[in-house]
Design an enzyme around this catalytic site. Structure first.
Site, PDB file in Angstrom:
ATOM      1  N   GLU A   1      -5.765  -3.443  -1.693  1.00  0.00           N
ATOM      2  CA  GLU A   1      -6.307  -4.607  -0.992  1.00  0.00           C
ATOM      3  C   GLU A   1      -7.379  -5.350  -1.785  1.00  0.00           C
ATOM      4  OE1 GLU A   1      -5.681  -1.647   0.210  1.00  0.00           O
ATOM      5  OE2 GLU A   1      -4.908  -1.720   2.251  1.00  0.00           O
TER       6      GLU A   1
ATOM      7  N   TRP B   1     -19.880  16.878   8.655  1.00  0.00           N
ATOM      8  CA  TRP B   1     -18.806  16.473   7.755  1.00  0.00           C
ATOM      9  C   TRP B   1     -18.898  17.205   6.425  1.00  0.00           C
ATOM     10  CZ3 TRP B   1     -18.598  10.361   7.986  1.00  0.00           C
ATOM     11  CH2 TRP B   1     -18.160   9.996   9.266  1.00  0.00           C
TER      12      TRP B   1
ATOM     13  N   LYS C   1     -14.110  17.631   9.371  1.00  0.00           N
ATOM     14  CA  LYS C   1     -15.106  17.611  10.453  1.00  0.00           C
ATOM     15  C   LYS C   1     -15.245  19.028  10.995  1.00  0.00           C
ATOM     16  CE  LYS C   1     -13.817  12.918  11.354  1.00  0.00           C
ATOM     17  NZ  LYS C   1     -12.493  12.765  10.776  1.00  0.00           N
TER      18      LYS C   1
ATOM     19  N   THR D   1       0.853  -1.196   0.000  1.00  0.00           N
ATOM     20  CA  THR D   1       0.000   0.000   0.000  1.00  0.00           C
ATOM     21  C   THR D   1       0.888   1.244   0.000  1.00  0.00           C
ATOM     22  OG1 THR D   1      -0.018  -0.005   2.391  1.00  0.00           O
ATOM     23  CG2 THR D   1      -1.838  -1.118   1.321  1.00  0.00           C
TER      24      THR D   1
HETATM   25  P1  AMP Z   1      -4.538   2.549  -3.449  1.00  0.00           P
HETATM   26  O1  AMP Z   1      -4.484   1.350  -2.580  1.00  0.00           O
HETATM   27  O2  AMP Z   1      -3.280   3.338  -3.464  1.00  0.00           O
HETATM   28  O3  AMP Z   1      -4.986   2.209  -4.827  1.00  0.00           O
HETATM   29  O4  AMP Z   1      -5.625   3.532  -2.846  1.00  0.00           O
HETATM   30  C1  AMP Z   1      -6.953   3.104  -2.679  1.00  0.00           C
HETATM   31  C2  AMP Z   1      -7.806   4.282  -2.313  1.00  0.00           C
HETATM   32  O5  AMP Z   1      -7.918   5.185  -3.408  1.00  0.00           O
HETATM   33  C3  AMP Z   1      -9.221   3.925  -1.965  1.00  0.00           C
HETATM   34  O6  AMP Z   1      -9.359   3.432  -0.661  1.00  0.00           O
HETATM   35  C4  AMP Z   1      -9.925   5.255  -2.170  1.00  0.00           C
HETATM   36  O7  AMP Z   1      -9.745   6.110  -1.062  1.00  0.00           O
HETATM   37  C5  AMP Z   1      -9.179   5.834  -3.349  1.00  0.00           C
HETATM   38  N1  AMP Z   1      -9.930   5.585  -4.579  1.00  0.00           N
HETATM   39  C6  AMP Z   1      -9.785   4.601  -5.471  1.00  0.00           C
HETATM   40  N2  AMP Z   1     -10.636   4.746  -6.502  1.00  0.00           N
HETATM   41  C7  AMP Z   1     -11.371   5.851  -6.233  1.00  0.00           C
HETATM   42  C8  AMP Z   1     -12.430   6.539  -6.917  1.00  0.00           C
HETATM   43  N3  AMP Z   1     -12.896   6.144  -8.086  1.00  0.00           N
HETATM   44  N4  AMP Z   1     -12.941   7.650  -6.321  1.00  0.00           N
HETATM   45  C9  AMP Z   1     -12.480   8.090  -5.142  1.00  0.00           C
HETATM   46  N5  AMP Z   1     -11.477   7.500  -4.468  1.00  0.00           N
HETATM   47  C10 AMP Z   1     -10.927   6.387  -5.006  1.00  0.00           C
END
Ligand code: AMP
Length: 539
Positions: free
Chosen positions: A332, A444, A439, A187
Site C-alpha cells: 500500500e 503483549w 497476547k 496484497t
Molecule cells: P507486503 O505488502 O507484502 O510488502 O507486506 C507489508 C508488511 O510487511 C508490513 O505491513 C509489515 O508487517 C511487514 N514489513 C515490511 N517491512 C518490514 C520491516 N522492515 N520489519 C518488519 N516488518 C516489515
C-alpha cells in the site's frame, strides 16, 4: 490570497524516467539473468528502444490507455521493458506473484481485467492451469524468443521477440495526467481475496526519486544495484525506476535467488548495492561463511519486507564491512516509506549500538508522515515505548483499494495493521503485525523480538514465533527453529539461552525443530501455515 506559482506544469510520468535514462545514461549497462541461456547484457538506450517497440506492438493489438497487462515473471530485461512500455502507454502494468495459489492468480488476473499476460517460460505449467479460467486475456506472451517458448496444450502462446520484432522503435508517449494509474499490485492476502493497489505515475516517480537519495538507497551512476526483491513485490521497491533516474548499472537476477548464484552475480558484476528480504540474506551469508568468501564490492544491503534480525545485521557490518539499511514499506505504500541509516554521529558509536539503530525500521522519508495510535485512534507519544497501530500518510500511499467503493483511510491516514513505537527523534520500530502479536495474560509479546533473540543463538539459521491458544493465559508463544547446516541444539539449551535475552514470561512454552520454514512468494515466513499446522491449544 495565495498566488499561483508561474512554473510549467509538466506531469510526473514513467515514460519520462525511461527517456531520461536513455538520453542521459544511454550507455549504462543492464545485466540480466534469464530463464534460458547466458547473462544478457545491453544498455539503457537498447532497453528504451525495445520498450518503444513493445508499446507499438501492444497498441497494434488493440490495447488502449486503461487496458491492463499482467506479468508472471522474475526480474529480467523483458520484464523491465514491459514496466516502461505498458505504463508509459497509459496502460496498467499488473505484476502477479507467481507463488499465489492458482485460484488466487485467476482471481487477480480477472479482477484486474488483464488483456495480455506476459510470463516467463518456467511458468508455462502455471499458465496451462489458469488460462481457461481467464476469459478476458486475449494473448499469453512468453518472455522469450521462439526457440525458448514452450507450447502449452490448449493455449495459444505468442513469443515476445516475434511480437516486437517488426515494430518501430519510435513511439510518442502520451502526455498523461500524472494521476493516471500506472501499475497494479495485489496484497499477499493471507485471509480473503488479495486487494489491489493501483499506483499512479506521480506516486511512482516521487517514490523512485526519493529512493535515490543518499540516505535511502543512495543510487548514482557510480553504483551497481542488484534488486533481489522481485518485480512483482511492491514494484521491486521502485528500484527499476530509480536506477534509470540515477543512471546506476542495473543487475537483474532472474529466477536464481540462492546464495551461490547471488554471490557469483554480485562478484562478477561488481555489485555495490543490493536490496531484498532477510530470508535472502540468510541464504547468502551462509554460503559466504561456509566457503570463506569476501564481498569485494558490496557497500550496502537494503533490507525490508520483514524484520532484519540483529545477529544478521552484526554479521554483515562487522564481519564483512557491508552496511545494512533497514526499511519498512508495504504494498500500500508503493515502496519505501521509512528507512534506518546511520548518521555521522551514529558511526562513532560502539558496534552494538549501531546494530540496534539499524535493527529499527527508521525514519519516515520525505513525503511520508507516520504516527502511532491507541485503540481509540488517539495519537500516542513519541517516547520509544508507547506502542500502537502505525498510521501512515503521504504522496505515495494508497487512498482506496482497486475497485473499492470506500476509502481505506481513517481520518486521512492509512492504518497499516502494524504495531510500532516511535521515539523522540522520529525513529520507528515495528513491534509486530496486529495479527502476529502474542497476547498473554493481558500483556503483549512481540513475535519479532523473540525471533530476533532466537536468531542470536549460534546454531540457529531461522526462527519464527506464533501465539498458540492457552486455557489460562489466552495465548503463549511457540518457537520454530531451523538449525544451520551441520549444527544442532537441544530444546532446553535454546530456552535457557532465551531466558538470558528476554523477560521470563516471554520464554516460549515449546520449541519445534523444522528442516525449513514455509516461505511465501515474497520471501516472508508464512505464519498462517504454521498456525494451521501447530496452532492447537497448549495445556
Ligand atoms: P507486503 O505488502 O507484502 O510488502 O507486506 C507489508 C508488511 O510487511 C508490513 O505491513 C509489515 O508487517 C511487514 N514489513 C515490511 N517491512 C518490514 C520491516 N522492515 N520489519 C518488519 N516488518 C516489515
Amino acid at each position: 490570497m495565495p498566488q499561483t506559482g508561474l512554473m510549467m506544469n509538466r506531469p510526473l510520468l514513467i515514460s519520462g524516467i525511461l527517456e531520461h535514462g536513455a538520453a542521459q545514461h544511454g550507455d549504462q549497462e543492464i545485466v540480466s539473468r534469464e530463464t534460458h541461456g547466458p547473462l544478457h547484457r545491453y544498455t539503457y538506450a537498447d532497453a528504451a528502444h525495445r520498450a518503444r517497440q513493445l508499446a507499438n506492438a501492444l497498441a497494434q493489438r488493440g490495447l488502449q490507455a486503461g487496458s491492463a497487462v499482467g506479468s508472471i515473471a522474475w526480474n529480467n530485461h523483458r520484464h523491465l521493458e514491459a514496466y516502461f512500455a505498458v505504463s508509459g502507454s497509459g496502460m496498467v502494468m499488473h505484476t502477479c506473484n507467481p507463488r499465489l495459489h492458482p485460484q488466487q492468480l485467476i482471481y487477480v488476473i480477472n479482477h484486474a481485467e488483464d488483456e495480455v499476460v506476459l510470463f516467463d517460460a518456467s511458468f508455462a505449467p502455471l499458465v496451462k492451469g489458469i488460462a481457461a479460467h481467464c476469459p478476458k486475456v486475449r494473448a499469453w506472451v512468453c518472455l522469450a524468443d521462439a526457440t525458448n517458448t514452450p507450447t502449452i496444450d490448449g493455449v495459444s502462446v505468442l513469443n515476445y521477440e516475434d511480437l516486437i520484432a517488426q515494430q518501430s522503435p519510435a513511439f510518442v508517449w502520451p502526455d498523461l495526467d500524472e494521476a493516471t494509474g500506472a501499475a497494479l499490485c495485489y496484497t499477499s492476502g493471507t485471509t480473503g481475496n488479495p486487494k489491489g493497489v493501483l499506483y499512479s505515475h506521480r506516486a511512482i516517480v516521487l517514490d523512485a526519486t526519493t529512493a535515490c537519495m543518499p540516505d535511502v538507497l543512495g543510487l548514482s551512476k557510480q553504483e551497481t544495484i542488484l534488486p533481489v526483491v522481485p518485480m512483482f513485490h511492491v514494484n521491486a521497491w521502485c528500484i527499476p525506476y530509480a536506477a534509470l533516474l540515477a543512471g546506476a548499472k542495473l543487475v537483474l537476477p532472474g529466477p536464481k535467488l540462492d546464495g551461490p548464484n547471488l554471490f557469483e552475480l554480485m562478484d562478477t558484476e561488481q555489485v555495490t548495492i543490493s536490496a531484498g528480504v532477510p530470508t535472502i540474506w540468510i541464504g547468502l551469508i551462509q554460503h559466504v561463511e561456509q566457503n570463506n568468501l569476501r564481498f569485494a564490492h558490496m557497500k550496502r544491503t537494503c533490507v525490508g519486507g520483514s524484520a532484519m534480525p540483529m545477529a544478521l545485521i552484526a554479521k554483515f557490518m562487522d564481519n564483512y564491512g557491508v552496511e545494512v539499511r533497514h526499511g519498512w514499506g508495504m504494498t500500500e505504500t508503493t515502496a519505501v516509506a521509512t528507512m534506518s541509516s546511520l548518521s555521522r554521529a551514529d558511526r562513532q558509536k560502539p558496534a552494538a549500538e549501531q546494530h540496534a539503530i539499524v535493527a529499527k525500521q527508521g525514519k519516515a522519508v520525505s513525503g511520508i508522515e507516520i504516527k502511532v495510535v491507541d485503540e481509540n485512534g488517539l495519537t500516542l507519544p513519541r517516547d520509544g515505548s508507547s506502542q500502537g497501530e502505525l498510521m501512515v500518510r503521504g504522496q505515495w500511499i494508497v487512498e482506496r483499494y482497486f475497485k473499492a467503493e470506500e476509502t481505506a483511510l481513517v481520518n486521512g491516514w492509512f492504518p497499516t495493521g502494524d504495531i510500532a513505537t516511535i521515539d523522540a527523534h522520529g525513529t520507528m520500530q515495528i513491534r509486530d503485525r496486529t495479527k502476529d502479536v502474542i497476547k498473554t495474560g493481558g500483556e503483549w509479546i512481540s513475535s519479532i523480538d523473540l525471533e530476533n533473540a532466537a536468531m542470536g543463538h549460534p546454531a540457529v539459521a531461522m526462527a519464527a514465533v506464533i501465539g498458540v491458544k492457552h486455557p489460562k493465559w489466552d495465548e503463549r508463544p511457540l518457537l520454530f527453529i531451523v538449525c544451520k547446516p551441520g549444527e544442532s541444539v537441544e530444546k532446553q539449551a535454546i530456552l535457557d539461552f532465551l531466558a538470558t535475552q528476554v523477560a521470563k514470561w516471554w520464554v516460549p512454552d515449546d520449541v519445534v525443530f523444522l528442516a525449513s520454514l514455509p516461505v511465501g512468494g515474497t520471501g516472508k515466513v508464512q505464519k498462517n501455515d504454521l498456525r494451521k499446522d501447530y496452532g492447537g491449544v497448549f495445556s
